[in-house]
Design a protein around this motif. Structure first.
Motif, PDB file in Angstrom:
ATOM      1  N   ASN A  80     -37.319  11.897  17.752  1.00 19.72           N
ATOM      2  CA  ASN A  80     -38.466  11.018  17.519  1.00 19.72           C
ATOM      3  C   ASN A  80     -39.112  11.171  16.154  1.00 19.72           C
ATOM      4  OD1 ASN A  80     -39.780   9.036  18.955  1.00 19.72           O
ATOM      5  ND2 ASN A  80     -39.930  10.420  20.743  1.00 19.72           N
ATOM      6  N   LYS A  84     -41.558   3.650  14.524  1.00 16.36           N
ATOM      7  CA  LYS A  84     -41.759   3.153  15.889  1.00 16.36           C
ATOM      8  C   LYS A  84     -41.105   1.790  16.128  1.00 16.36           C
ATOM      9  CE  LYS A  84     -46.330   0.918  15.374  1.00 16.36           C
ATOM     10  NZ  LYS A  84     -46.198   0.801  13.903  1.00 16.36           N
ATOM     11  N   ASP A  85     -40.844   1.025  15.072  1.00 15.61           N
ATOM     12  CA  ASP A  85     -40.162  -0.264  15.239  1.00 15.61           C
ATOM     13  C   ASP A  85     -39.206  -0.491  14.066  1.00 15.61           C
ATOM     14  OD1 ASP A  85     -41.740  -1.072  13.057  1.00 15.61           O
ATOM     15  OD2 ASP A  85     -43.325  -1.802  14.381  1.00 15.61           O
ATOM     16  N   LYS A 152     -47.892   8.872  11.307  1.00 16.19           N
ATOM     17  CA  LYS A 152     -47.257   9.796  12.251  1.00 16.19           C
ATOM     18  C   LYS A 152     -46.232  10.654  11.510  1.00 16.19           C
ATOM     19  CE  LYS A 152     -44.774   9.616  16.676  1.00 16.19           C
ATOM     20  NZ  LYS A 152     -43.332   9.681  16.583  1.00 16.19           N
ATOM     21  N   SER A 154     -42.949  12.290  10.479  1.00 18.17           N
ATOM     22  CA  SER A 154     -41.592  11.748  10.605  1.00 18.17           C
ATOM     23  C   SER A 154     -40.620  12.490   9.689  1.00 18.17           C
ATOM     24  CB  SER A 154     -41.576  10.264  10.224  1.00 18.17           C
ATOM     25  OG  SER A 154     -41.679  10.140   8.805  1.00 18.17           O
TER      26      SER A 154
END
Ligand code: P9H
Length: 221
Positions: A80, A84-85, A152, A154
């Motif tokens: 993860n 997110k998209d 976020k 990453s």
């Protein structure tokens, strides 16, 4: 329980170091199988373990993965560390590819002939400070967030920190004109899994010196 990923490479940074970083950032334990000679590499090839006869190779989830980018993409997706998209992922891919372009220049620097080193270092410094770092400084300034993409943590953060530290090893004041990147470096370095990886005794590999570069060249050529 699934077994730990097993990394096959020489005992040095090269094309495996970012994989070590990503796994460490994700908090994943792994094992390393180092090889130190042409014979060790030849054995892996003879065993049919290397799809294109090359390393890095990572045994993970029953696969024998090769190709650095494929390995990194798999680990980032599994843990993860991607966007997110689709569009966030596209942006992240652009950032990450540019980071890898700069990383490639820095990674190959120790292998350059002595009489080419000075010019190479000047080019790395120029690219870092005029092409890549200004973009990331502006990204941080414009969105005002902690992390590079999507507010976020990453893979982009892991990979940018890695390349910043590599660049600083070559030129300690390379961030002098990038105050936001400097603060960002401090923030990302303090994420617990990363903090641990940055401490002595971790699986992080030292900067490649001339002696080590000569040994590595002997394995592959
Ligand atoms: N696309 C070592 C240190 C710094 C930079 C590169 C190499 C390429 C991927 C044997 N692997 C010297 O060239 C060693 C790749 C993978 C692939 C290899 C052969 C390299 C090095 C070792 N060479 O991204 O995974 O070039 O296996 O037969 O090609 S790493």
């Amino acid at each position: 329980m699934a077994s730990k990923p097993r990394l096959h490479y020489f005992d040095g940074r090269g094309r495996m170091e970012t994989t070590r970083w990503l796994l460490a950032a994700a908090g994943v334990e792994y094992e390393e199988q180092f090889f130190n000679s042409k014979e060790d590499l030849e054995k892996l090839r003879k065993d049919g373990a290397l799809l294109f006869q090359q390393v890095p190779m990572v045994e993970i989830d029953g696969m024998k993965m090769v190709q650095t980018r494929a390995i990194l993409n798999y680990i980032a997706a599994k843990y993860n560390l991607c966007g997110k998209d689709l569009k966030e992922k596209a942006l992240m891919d652009m950032y990450v590819e540019s980071i890898m372009d700069l990383g490639e220049m820095i990674m190959t620097h120790p292998y350059k002939p002595a009489d080419a080193k000075e010019k190479d270092l000047a080019l790395i410094t120029e690219r870092a400070t005029t092409r890549y770092f200004p973009v990331f400084e502006k990204v941080l300034k414009d969105h005002g967030q902690e992390y590079l993409v999507g507010n976020k943590f990453s893979r982009a953060d892991v990979q940018l920190l890695e390349v910043i530290l590599m660049a600083e090893e070559l030129k300690p004041d390379i961030l002098s004109k990038f105050p936001l990147l400097k603060a960002y470096k401090g923030r990302i370095s303090n994420i617990p899994t990363i903090k641990k990886f940055l401490q002595p005794g971790s699986a992080r590999k030292p900067q490649t010196d001339e002696k080590r570069a000569a040994e590595v060249i002997k394995i592959f050529y």
